[in-house]
Scaffold this motif. Structure first.
Motif, PDB file in Angstrom:
ATOM      1  N   GLY B  53       1.740  -7.664  11.710  1.00  0.00           N
ATOM      2  CA  GLY B  53       0.388  -7.438  11.229  1.00  0.00           C
ATOM      3  C   GLY B  53       0.094  -5.963  11.332  1.00  0.00           C
ATOM      4  N   GLN B  54      -0.538  -5.469  10.334  1.00  0.00           N
ATOM      5  CA  GLN B  54      -0.777  -4.039  10.268  1.00  0.00           C
ATOM      6  C   GLN B  54      -1.892  -3.655  11.222  1.00  0.00           C
ATOM      7  N   LYS B  55      -1.607  -2.745  12.105  1.00  0.00           N
ATOM      8  CA  LYS B  55      -2.616  -2.315  13.041  1.00  0.00           C
ATOM      9  C   LYS B  55      -3.439  -1.200  12.417  1.00  0.00           C
ATOM     10  N   TYR B  56      -4.688  -1.202  12.687  1.00  0.00           N
ATOM     11  CA  TYR B  56      -5.566  -0.195  12.133  1.00  0.00           C
ATOM     12  C   TYR B  56      -6.164   0.654  13.236  1.00  0.00           C
ATOM     13  N   ARG B  98      -6.693   1.613   2.178  1.00  0.00           N
ATOM     14  CA  ARG B  98      -7.146   0.231   2.007  1.00  0.00           C
ATOM     15  C   ARG B  98      -6.591  -0.314   0.694  1.00  0.00           C
ATOM     16  N   LYS B  99      -6.341  -1.625   0.679  1.00  0.00           N
ATOM     17  CA  LYS B  99      -5.755  -2.214  -0.526  1.00  0.00           C
ATOM     18  C   LYS B  99      -6.689  -2.137  -1.721  1.00  0.00           C
ATOM     19  N   LEU B 102      -8.686  -6.965  -5.983  1.00  0.00           N
ATOM     20  CA  LEU B 102      -7.768  -7.974  -6.504  1.00  0.00           C
ATOM     21  C   LEU B 102      -8.028  -8.301  -7.962  1.00  0.00           C
ATOM     22  N   VAL B 103      -6.964  -8.495  -8.692  1.00  0.00           N
ATOM     23  CA  VAL B 103      -7.069  -8.878 -10.104  1.00  0.00           C
ATOM     24  C   VAL B 103      -6.370 -10.213 -10.289  1.00  0.00           C
ATOM     25  N   ALA B 104      -6.416 -10.715 -11.509  1.00  0.00           N
ATOM     26  CA  ALA B 104      -5.848 -12.030 -11.783  1.00  0.00           C
ATOM     27  C   ALA B 104      -4.322 -11.998 -11.681  1.00  0.00           C
ATOM     28  N   SER B 105      -3.738 -13.125 -11.322  1.00  0.00           N
ATOM     29  CA  SER B 105      -2.290 -13.240 -11.207  1.00  0.00           C
ATOM     30  C   SER B 105      -1.630 -13.128 -12.566  1.00  0.00           C
ATOM     31  N   LYS B 106      -0.465 -12.466 -12.614  1.00  0.00           N
ATOM     32  CA  LYS B 106       0.239 -12.314 -13.885  1.00  0.00           C
ATOM     33  C   LYS B 106       0.893 -13.621 -14.302  1.00  0.00           C
ATOM     34  N   LEU B 107       1.023 -14.573 -13.372  1.00  0.00           N
ATOM     35  CA  LEU B 107       1.591 -15.862 -13.749  1.00  0.00           C
ATOM     36  C   LEU B 107       0.651 -16.579 -14.700  1.00  0.00           C
ATOM     37  N   ALA B 108      -0.636 -16.272 -14.607  1.00  0.00           N
ATOM     38  CA  ALA B 108      -1.627 -16.941 -15.438  1.00  0.00           C
ATOM     39  C   ALA B 108      -1.835 -16.213 -16.750  1.00  0.00           C
TER      40      ALA B 108
END
Lengths: 450, 109
Positions: B53-56, B98-99, B102-108
């Motif tokens: 787990g990424q420590k901050y 920071r990440k 989020l966007v939609a999955s490319k599988l969809a």
């Protein structure tokens, strides 16, 4: 030789490419890495989870009566954000949104339900269809704006009219705060009322209706963490006996527990372990014996375990050794040093049974996956690649050359791409349709003889 | 000392390498990392696994450590390391970005 339907022969089946989902580009965004694949109980729905916390559900088209030689294609049915990244302020640790597992509930009514989990929180999602909507409200316009009540002079009864199908996913239960360590498994009990969740050191039992309480049924945390020698790697309920479950460990053992025996199942009812020749022991022995997946057969008589190099089938009536062992990629035994250095030795491969328990499947590197026919004892290696993507063309078997002269069409061990790993595969519960996940693409293959 | 052929011990080692590719790989690993003493099953190894787990950056930890160290340097990550792990106390400069949203999955798609 007559090919019988459902003979299950891994090599009598002629696997053909059917579909591939996902982006073509080589630059894979981390969020797109597929982390779990699961068919529902009828096989009509296929769910995937990814590192970005998203779930995509595909639905099989109803069989086309005219083109009766091909099973329906899987098309997107629903997609939603299941988990978001969270932050544990007490430990300053980020909680990944990656979906570790999805498990479907058997269908009870029009809606579908599934459990999805990340490292810490399990969620029950309801996926329902809406194909009609009420029209003709008295106080609202069709677009939702409220009408001026003084203009209403007549009353009418709103009616339902058909609309374009809409599939909605909504979280119905959130089961949180029960795991200190990282959840690796969830498994729904055959009573369809309870389920278990397992992390590295503990297993908890939940009731699907109750989110503020769960029972701890296994706890292997030592009083002194310096004495820690093994962790739980996977757990599953027996498909028929609601009192029985198994969990596997990083030391290659499987424990079967009976919840009737005691409330806390720290003492196993059965311990499955294959004896090891101590003279063969090496630095790597324990790492490669760690079990990455355990799955009961549909019949409930057997269970299958996956360790780094092999797949083993165990008869629940025999604890001292597996009844069958299949080598997945034995040629990697002489590469363990580099696989340790690049961390590949810690890759967690899953495994699955076909509907009749006659064939088992698991993934490997270079986007290869392997099937073992338990009856004929034959095995096959296939590749998930866009190069083979002509529908109804039979996939060509692959062969890895371990050493010595490489024959034409064989691939040498040193040319294998260890970044192309197939960790997750799933087999339709009734048909010869399989879903194979590469890093960021989902392949669907079907039996030509459908 | 025999001048003909390998000694008993050497012969066993050679046999080991042939009979057990695993042992040969182990020897290779030990040659590359002579300080690799710990068995993989050791509790340190497992406990590291439990802590993924990424420590901050933790304001409390950081200030407590600063107070303890007084004039000394805080233990800092090696310049080539990108991950923050173990005993290292993250400083604001070490914080990973920071990440993305989020966007939609490319599988969809």
């Amino acid at each position: 030789m007559a090919i019988m339907k459902d003979s299950g022969g891994g090599n009598d089946i002629q696997w053909c490419f059917s579909q591939v989902k996902g982006a073509v580009d080589d630059d894979v965004a981390e969020a797109d890495i597929i982390s779990t694949v699961e068919f529902n109980h009828s096989g009509e729905l296929l769910a995937t989870g990814d590192k970005g916390g998203r779930v995509v559900i595909f639905q099989q088209e109803q069989e086309n009566k005219i083109q009766s030689h091909s099973r329906g294609e899987y098309n997107v049915y629903s997609t939603f954000q299941s988990h978001e990244p969270e932050f544990d302020y007490l430990k300053s640790l980020e909680i990944e949104e990656k979906i570790n597992k999805i498990r479907w509930l058997p269908q009870k009514n029009a809606a579908q339900f599934l459990l999805s989990t990340n490292d810490k929180t399990i969620k029950l999602w309801k996926i329902s269809e809406r194909d009609k909507r009420p029209e003709g409200y008295n106080l609202k316009e069709e677009d939702g704006r409220y009408r001026d009540p003084t203009t209403v002079t007549t009353l009418r009864v709103p009616v339902f009219r058909p609309m374009d199908l809409m599939v909605e996913a909504s979280p119905r239960r959130i089961f949180a705060n029960a795991h200190t360590y990282h959840i690796n498994s969830i498994s729904i009990n055959s009573d369809y009322e309870t389920y278990l969740s397992a992390d590295d050191l503990r297993i908890n039992l939940w009731h699907l209706e109750i989110t503020d309480r769960s029972f701890n049924i296994v706890d292997i945390k030592p009083a002194n963490m310096e004495e820690l020698t093994e962790v739980i790697t996977a757990a599953e309920f027996h498909p028929n006996s609601c009192n029985t479950f198994v969990y596997s460990s990083s030391k290659g053992t499987i424990r079967l527990c009976d919840m009737r025996a005691s409330a806390l199942c720290d003492r196993h009812s059965k311990l499955f372990e294959e004896p090891e020749d101590p003279s063969n022991r090496s630095f790597f022995s324990e790492i490669i014996s760690s079990i990455s997946d355990v799955k009961f057969s549909h019949s409930g008589r057997y269970m299958m375990t996956r360790d780094y190099l092999s797949v083993k089938i165990w008869d629940l009536n025999m604890e001292n050794r597996p009844v069958e062992t299949y080598q997945v990629h034995e040629y990697l035994r002489s590469k363990l040093c580099s696989l340790y250095e690049n961390d590949c030795i810690f890759d967690k491969f899953e495994c699955c049974w076909n509907g009749s328990d006659s064939v088992v499947m698991t993934g490997s590197y270079n986007n290869f996956f392997r099937m073992f026919d338990r009856n004929t004892k034959r095995d096959i290696t296939l590749e998930a690649s866009r190069e083979n993507n002509k529908p109804r063309t039979v996939l060509k078997p692959r062969k890895v050359c371990a050493s010595g002269k490489r024959k034409k069409d064989e691939i040498s061990v040193d040319s294998l791409d260890f970044n192309k790993k197939i960790l997750h595969t799933a087999w339709h519960p009734k048909e010869n349709i399989i879903a194979v996940a590469t890093t960021n693409n989902l392949y669907i293959f079907q039996d030509k003889g459908n | 000392m025999s001048s003909r052929g390998p000694s008993g011990e050497e012969q066993k080692e050679m046999e080991d390498k042939v009979a057990s590719p695993e042992k040969a790989e182990e020897a290779k690993l030990k040659a590359r990392y002579p300080h690799l003493g710990q068995k993989p099953g050791s509790s340190d190894f497992l406990r590291k696994r439990l802590q993924k787990g990424q420590k901050y950056f933790d304001y409390g930890d950081y200030n407590v450590a600063k107070a303890k160290m007084k004039n000394k340097q805080l233990p800092a990550a090696a310049p080539d390391k990108t991950e923050v792990t173990g005993n290292h106390i993250p400083t604001p400069q070490d914080l990973p970005q920071r990440k993305q949203s989020l966007v939609a999955s490319k599988l969809a798609g």
